[in-house]
Design a protein around this motif. Structure first.
Motif, mmCIF file in Angstrom:
data_model
loop_
_atom_site.group_PDB
_atom_site.id
_atom_site.type_symbol
_atom_site.label_atom_id
_atom_site.label_comp_id
_atom_site.label_asym_id
_atom_site.label_seq_id
_atom_site.Cartn_x
_atom_site.Cartn_y
_atom_site.Cartn_z
ATOM 1 N N THR A 192 2.437 1.922 -3.883
ATOM 2 C CA THR A 192 1.297 1.964 -4.879
ATOM 3 C C THR A 192 1.528 2.611 -6.210
ATOM 4 O O THR A 192 1.593 2.023 -7.062
ATOM 5 N N GLY A 246 -5.312 -0.852 -4.658
ATOM 6 C CA GLY A 246 -4.662 -0.172 -3.753
ATOM 7 C C GLY A 246 -5.958 0.531 -2.725
ATOM 8 O O GLY A 246 -5.854 0.622 -1.494
ATOM 9 N N GLN A 261 3.010 1.233 -9.827
ATOM 10 C CA GLN A 261 2.281 1.349 -11.177
ATOM 11 C C GLN A 261 3.283 1.691 -12.046
ATOM 12 O O GLN A 261 3.188 1.262 -13.176
ATOM 13 N N LEU A 299 -4.534 -1.480 -10.570
ATOM 14 C CA LEU A 299 -3.824 -1.471 -9.534
ATOM 15 C C LEU A 299 -4.261 -0.179 -8.511
ATOM 16 O O LEU A 299 -4.186 -0.352 -7.209
ATOM 17 N N ARG A 300 -4.936 0.535 -9.204
ATOM 18 C CA ARG A 300 -5.580 1.614 -8.409
ATOM 19 C C ARG A 300 -6.740 1.181 -7.302
ATOM 20 O O ARG A 300 -6.794 1.360 -6.505
ATOM 21 N N PRO A 356 0.739 -1.255 0.156
ATOM 22 C CA PRO A 356 -0.025 -0.076 0.056
ATOM 23 C C PRO A 356 0.734 1.337 -0.126
ATOM 24 O O PRO A 356 0.510 2.195 -0.563
#
Length: 325
Positions: A242, A322, A246, A318-319, A239
């Protein structure tokens, strides 16, 4: 009644200052106000002036050639050079088995991408946690990144040859020789593995830079709570990194799709049976070997679209991951 000899225009004390202030305000501001206004305007324009050279270079050397290439992809080759052919080149690409193989290999690279990102990420984690010998490991891990792909490919060819030292070592444990570069089912995995080994040093540096922004108090709190290494990685490190993850995902994908030509050329030359073709190698083959620049432009456009779609999809996933964490 005014005294004799005195002026009837005598004003009360302080009235001159009030009038002066009123005159100054009504006059639109003095030199100090105009200077402050010019300074604020210059401050607003400064970012645009500083970014302008980079934007100009990007537009001139990247975006404009991209537009020309897309436009050229709708024209013909050979006798039809410069003649509009519509979607003819794209239809030819769809029917070319070599190009379809190249696209399948792109899918394979996308599936292997998490492994290519996880390796430098885990190594950076070990270095950040200062495992014994972490200073030596940092230099050793980055060393392959400074080697030329041609040199790496030539060395690996010697090591992975049918009679090379790798197969000789496997023979000592009873494993038969493996045709690492001659078997269509293995060759692409071999080249991809070599590329990951030769380039993950740059991703390692990016991860280490990301670790410098990580809040160390969170790691200390996790240790106090008795969290295991896996829990620390999942709930603290991932976290906290992140944006770094990315960035590494996107740059690693771009490197896989646009920087493997040297290894492919030296190690397999697209073989065996075209099994290691990638779009960039296909583009070079059409442009440099068959003199078909329009078809190569169409393949370049398809590669650009694939990279854009896959990159945006990865960032979106990925967002979301997260936010869930």
């Amino acid at each position: 009644m005014p005294l004799r000899g005195s002026s009837p225009l005598v004003r009360p004390a302080g009235s001159g200052r009030a009038d002066g202030a009123g005159t100054k305000q009504g006059g639109g501001g003095g030199p100090a106000t105009r200077t402050a206004s010019r300074g604020a305007r210059a401050e607003r324009l400064a970012p645009y002036v500083l970014v302008a050279p980079a934007v100009l270079i990007l537009v001139t050397l990247r975006l404009w050639p991209l537009v020309l290439g897309v436009n050229y992809s709708f024209t013909g080759d050979g006798a039809d050079n410069g003649t509009p052919v519509g979607l003819g080149n794209y239809l030819e690409l769809a029917g070319d088995p070599l190009f379809r193989t190249a696209l399948r290999n792109v899918g394979l690279l996308v599936l292997l991408l998490p492994v290519a990102v996880a390796i430098p990420g885990l190594l950076a984690t070990f270095i950040y946690l200062r495992v014994p010998g972490h200073r030596v490991y940092r230099g050793v891990y980055f060393f392959p990144a400074v080697l030329s792909p041609v040199i790496v490919g030539a060395i690996v060819n010697l090591m992975l040859g049918f009679d090379g030292p790798v197969n000789a070592a496997l023979g000592t444990v009873g494993v038969g020789p493996v045709d690492w570069l001659g078997d269509p089912g293995i060759a692409m995995f071999t080249v991809t593995g070599v590329h990951v080994w030769a380039t993950f040093g740059m991703a390692l540096v990016v991860f280490l830079a990301g670790f410098s922004t990580l809040d160390a108090s969170l790691l200390d709190a996790a240790r106090v709570d008795g969290a295991s290494l896996g829990q620390v990685v999942r709930h603290v490190i991932i976290p906290g990194l992140t944006r770094t993850i990315q960035f590494v995902f996107v740059t690693t994908l771009i490197g896989m799709l646009t920087s493997m030509f040297g290894l492919l050329f030296v190690m397999t030359s697209g073989g065996p049976e075209g099994s290691t073709y990638l779009p960039e190698y296909y583009i070079w083959h059409q442009q440099g070997q068959l003199n078909r620049p329009a078809l190569a432009s169409a393949a370049s456009t398809v590669l650009f679209v694939v990279m854009l779609v896959v990159g945006l999809a990865q960032i979106t996933l990925l967002r979301r991951a997260g936010r869930q964490d």
